[in-house]
Design an enzyme around this catalytic site. Structure first.
Site, short mmCIF file in Angstrom:
data_model
loop_
_atom_site.label_atom_id
_atom_site.label_comp_id
_atom_site.label_asym_id
_atom_site.label_seq_id
_atom_site.Cartn_x
_atom_site.Cartn_y
_atom_site.Cartn_z
N ASP A 1 0.98 -1.16 0.26
CA ASP A 1 -0.01 -0.22 0.08
C ASP A 1 1.10 1.20 -0.21
O ASP A 1 2.67 1.10 0.36
CB ASP A 1 -0.80 -0.34 1.02
CG ASP A 1 -0.71 -0.27 2.19
OD1 ASP A 1 0.37 0.85 2.59
OD2 ASP A 1 -0.41 -0.59 3.75
N LYS B 1 -4.12 0.09 -1.18
CA LYS B 1 -4.99 -0.51 -0.34
C LYS B 1 -6.35 0.17 -0.18
O LYS B 1 -6.48 1.70 0.56
CB LYS B 1 -4.20 -1.34 0.45
CG LYS B 1 -5.22 -2.29 1.54
CD LYS B 1 -4.08 -2.69 2.80
CE LYS B 1 -3.75 -0.83 3.60
NZ LYS B 1 -2.66 -2.15 4.42
C1 R5P Z 1 -1.35 -1.32 7.79
O1 R5P Z 1 -1.92 0.00 7.43
C2 R5P Z 1 -0.57 -1.77 7.91
O2 R5P Z 1 0.65 -1.37 7.16
C3 R5P Z 1 0.12 -2.86 7.59
O3 R5P Z 1 -0.79 -3.13 5.48
C4 R5P Z 1 -1.40 -3.92 7.74
O4 R5P Z 1 -1.38 -3.54 9.19
C5 R5P Z 1 -1.48 -5.09 7.66
O5 R5P Z 1 -2.54 -5.98 8.78
P1 R5P Z 1 -2.86 -6.96 7.88
O6 R5P Z 1 -1.91 -8.19 8.32
O7 R5P Z 1 -3.81 -7.20 8.72
O8 R5P Z 1 -3.49 -7.33 6.65
#
Ligand code: R5P
Length: 281
Positions: A159, A183
């Site tokens: 993202d 994302k």
């Molecule tokens: C959110 O923006 C963080 O940078 C991570 O992308 C996020 O915490 C990842 O979470 P998950 O593994 O549950 O998708």
């Protein structure tokens, strides 16, 4: 003297080795009602408390360690948060919600003179402690976890918030391109990924993120990379929470290996942040 929280024992030991600052001992006394108390053998003026606060219990332990070290005579306390739990709720998204990062930071700030926090989700969390707080970016050491023979590597942020991390790892690795996907988070376990048009066929791709929790973000991105013919998909992150079936989800989506640091120790931990922390003490 360094005093460690329960979730950071091996990192505290590495930090002690690198900094030549002695590591103290902590014992816990548990009570029938579920409460607990800590006791340390702290001696000296400067207390360095290192404690990842992945769980509520870790957080309560940290507050008590700060109190115990102050009680034992510390005139100066540095609190190191290798991983700060609750830091991702750093915005009030809907009326009536808590700003959890601020609530946690305020409580931690009352028991310390300064804070070092490793790759918080957003550096703005540093403003909430009420004492000087700095964010340490450990992303460059992620390059040390990667195979040395990557072919035409692409460092991909799943993202836009992780672009600077991907660039940092690429720079430390010394070669390769960077790119990012977009994302949209639908819920805590659902995201929609809009991929870029980058060509990944036959390439080694390294997905770089700050945190992997459920693995949803990275596995959705990896699936796209796999379907587009990436040769190998590596995943590297600072904080590997890897909750529930995250590992299976990542493996099923084509991820070949996961590499992470010791902010949270897992079987995927390949590099220590201790040398970086030692330079700040
Ligand atoms: C959110 O923006 C963080 O940078 C991570 O992308 C996020 O915490 C990842 O979470 P998950 O593994 O549950 O998708």
């Amino acid at each position: 003297m360094i005093i460690s929280g329960s979730a950071s024992i091996s990192l505290a030991s590495s930090l002690s080795s690198h900094s030549k600052i002695p590591l103290g001992k902590t014992t816990h006394q548990n009570f029938p009602d579920g409460e607990f108390m800590v006791q340390t053998n702290f001696q000296g003026d400067h207390g360095i408390i290192i404690a990842a606060t992945r769980s509520a219990s870790d957080h309560l332990e940290l507050l008590q360690l700060q109190d115990a070290v102050r009680e034992a005579g510390a005139t100066n306390i540095t609190t190191i948060l290798p991983y700060m739990g609750y830091a991702r709720q750093d915005t009030v998204f809907e009326p009536g919600q808590s700003l959890s990062a601020r609530a946690m930071a305020r409580s931690i700030g009352t028991g310390t003179d300064r804070v070092i926090i490793v790759n918080p989700h957003k550096n703005t969390v540093c403003d909430y402690f009420g004492v000087p707080a700095i964010a340490l970016d450990a992303s460059s050491i992620l390059a040390q976890t990667l195979p040395t023979n990557l072919e035409n590597p692409l460092f991909l942020a799943p993202d836009s918030g992780a672009i600077s991390l991907a660039e940092s790892v690429r720079d430390a690795y010394g070669m390769g391109d960077t790119d990012f996907f977009e994302k949209d988070r639908i819920s805590s376990t659902e995201v929609h990924i809009s991929p870029s048009t980058v060509d990944v066929a036959g390439r080694d791709v390294i997905c770089v993120d700050d945190i992997i929790s459920t693995g949803t973000t990275t596995s959705k991105s990896a699936r796209i990379l796999h379907d587009r013919g990436a040769k190998t998909i590596f995943v590297t992150c600072i904080h590997a929470l890897l909750v529930e079936d995250a590992r299976k989800m990542l493996s099923d989506s084509g991820v070949d290996a996961i590499y992470t640091t010791d902010t949270i120790v897992t079987p995927e931990t390949k590099v220590s942040i201790a040398p970086l922390l030692a330079k700040l003490l």
